[in-house]
Design a protein around this motif. Structure first.
Motif, PDB file in Angstrom:
ATOM      1  N   MET A   1      -3.937   3.906  -7.599  1.00 30.76           N
ATOM      2  CA  MET A   1      -2.660   4.618  -7.573  1.00 30.76           C
ATOM      3  C   MET A   1      -1.550   3.717  -8.109  1.00 30.76           C
ATOM      4  O   MET A   1      -0.766   4.120  -8.969  1.00 30.76           O
ATOM      5  CB  MET A   1      -2.341   5.075  -6.139  1.00 30.76           C
ATOM      6  CG  MET A   1      -1.030   5.850  -5.993  1.00 30.76           C
ATOM      7  SD  MET A   1       0.466   4.856  -5.643  1.00 30.76           S
ATOM      8  CE  MET A   1       0.049   3.974  -4.174  1.00 30.76           C
ATOM      9  N   LYS A   2      -1.492   2.461  -7.644  1.00 29.81           N
ATOM     10  CA  LYS A   2      -0.458   1.532  -8.103  1.00 29.81           C
ATOM     11  C   LYS A   2      -0.603   1.258  -9.598  1.00 29.81           C
ATOM     12  O   LYS A   2       0.389   1.262 -10.336  1.00 29.81           O
ATOM     13  CB  LYS A   2      -0.533   0.216  -7.316  1.00 29.81           C
ATOM     14  CG  LYS A   2      -0.106   0.363  -5.871  1.00 29.81           C
ATOM     15  CD  LYS A   2      -0.099  -0.957  -5.157  1.00 29.81           C
ATOM     16  CE  LYS A   2      -1.408  -1.247  -4.504  1.00 29.81           C
ATOM     17  NZ  LYS A   2      -1.383  -2.349  -3.541  1.00 29.81           N
TER      18      LYS A   2
ATOM     19  N   CYS B   1      -5.220  -2.378  -1.769  1.00 30.81           N
ATOM     20  CA  CYS B   1      -4.962  -1.117  -1.070  1.00 30.81           C
ATOM     21  C   CYS B   1      -4.372  -0.128  -2.071  1.00 30.81           C
ATOM     22  O   CYS B   1      -3.348  -0.417  -2.691  1.00 30.81           O
ATOM     23  CB  CYS B   1      -3.980  -1.316   0.075  1.00 30.81           C
ATOM     24  SG  CYS B   1      -4.524  -2.444   1.359  1.00 30.81           S
ATOM     25  N   ALA B   2      -5.004   1.002  -2.256  1.00 29.37           N
ATOM     26  CA  ALA B   2      -4.540   2.042  -3.181  1.00 29.37           C
ATOM     27  C   ALA B   2      -4.302   1.479  -4.583  1.00 29.37           C
ATOM     28  O   ALA B   2      -3.371   1.878  -5.276  1.00 29.37           O
ATOM     29  CB  ALA B   2      -3.284   2.717  -2.638  1.00 29.37           C
TER      30      ALA B   2
ATOM     31  N   SER C   1       0.799  -1.229   0.000  1.00 32.32           N
ATOM     32  CA  SER C   1       0.000   0.000   0.000  1.00 32.32           C
ATOM     33  C   SER C   1       0.827   1.273   0.000  1.00 32.32           C
ATOM     34  O   SER C   1       0.380   2.302  -0.487  1.00 32.32           O
ATOM     35  CB  SER C   1      -0.930   0.004   1.213  1.00 32.32           C
ATOM     36  OG  SER C   1      -0.169   0.031   2.400  1.00 32.32           O
ATOM     37  N   SER C   2       2.054   1.239   0.525  1.00 37.58           N
ATOM     38  CA  SER C   2       2.721   2.519   0.738  1.00 37.58           C
ATOM     39  C   SER C   2       4.086   2.685   0.085  1.00 37.58           C
ATOM     40  O   SER C   2       4.538   3.808  -0.058  1.00 37.58           O
ATOM     41  CB  SER C   2       2.865   2.760   2.242  1.00 37.58           C
ATOM     42  OG  SER C   2       3.604   1.713   2.826  1.00 37.58           O
TER      43      SER C   2
END
Length: 167
Positions: free
Chosen positions: A123-124, A119-120, A94-95
């Motif tokens: 964005m990825k 998760c996200a 996620s980060s």
């Protein structure tokens, strides 16, 4: 970590800042097949890293920094294997996904699969497209990716099948 192997082009590599269930660092061998595991030493995932998503922003930033440090260190230590393996599986959490995708852009997309949780996800996915890697396979996984990466490893060592790859 010994990364020397004359038959690298016949092996796969699995790269994650997380841990892969049941896998050891370095070469994992079975049935005349070899897979190189590049993994971190901590378990990161929603609900699995104590306090991960409940502590203040300073602590979250510190942990993201630790993930980034791990990603850079593992990639540098294993660049020869990653660059020579037949297929590389790269976990995107996620980060710290942006850095992993930046590093992955050094490889041909047809030789890699991204293993990513939702998760996200957008964005990825956008970062993957932006890096010119949209033709790389994407394998959805649970948060942390440890079980999915373990299944990919197990499948390859038992059958020689590269899940999500060309072969």
């Amino acid at each position: 970590m010994n990364t020397q192997d004359p038959d690298l082009c016949l092996s796969i590599a699995l790269y994650t800042y997380n841990q892969i269930e049941g896998a050891k660092d370095g070469w994992n061998e079975r049935n005349d097949r070899r897979a190189f595991v590049i993994q971190g030493s901590q378990a990161w995932a929603a609900g699995q890293a104590p306090g991960e998503y409940t502590e203040g922003p300073g602590e979250v930033d510190r942990r993201i920094g630790l993930r980034l440090d791990t990603i850079n260190k593992l990639w540098a230590e294993s660049a020869g294997v990653i660059g020579s393996a037949k297929h590389v599986f790269i976990y995107l959490g996620s980060s710290a996904s942006k850095r992993a995708i930046e590093l992955a852009s050094q490889l041909a997309p047809e030789r890699m699969s991204f293993v990513l949780c939702d998760c996200a996800f957008h964005m990825k996915d956008g970062l993957i497209v932006q890096a010119g890697l949209s033709s790389a396979a994407q394998i959805m996984c649970e948060c942390g990716g440890r079980r999915t990466m373990a299944k990919i490893l197990e499948t390859y060592l038992e059958t020689g099948v590269i899940v999500g790859g060309d072969g």
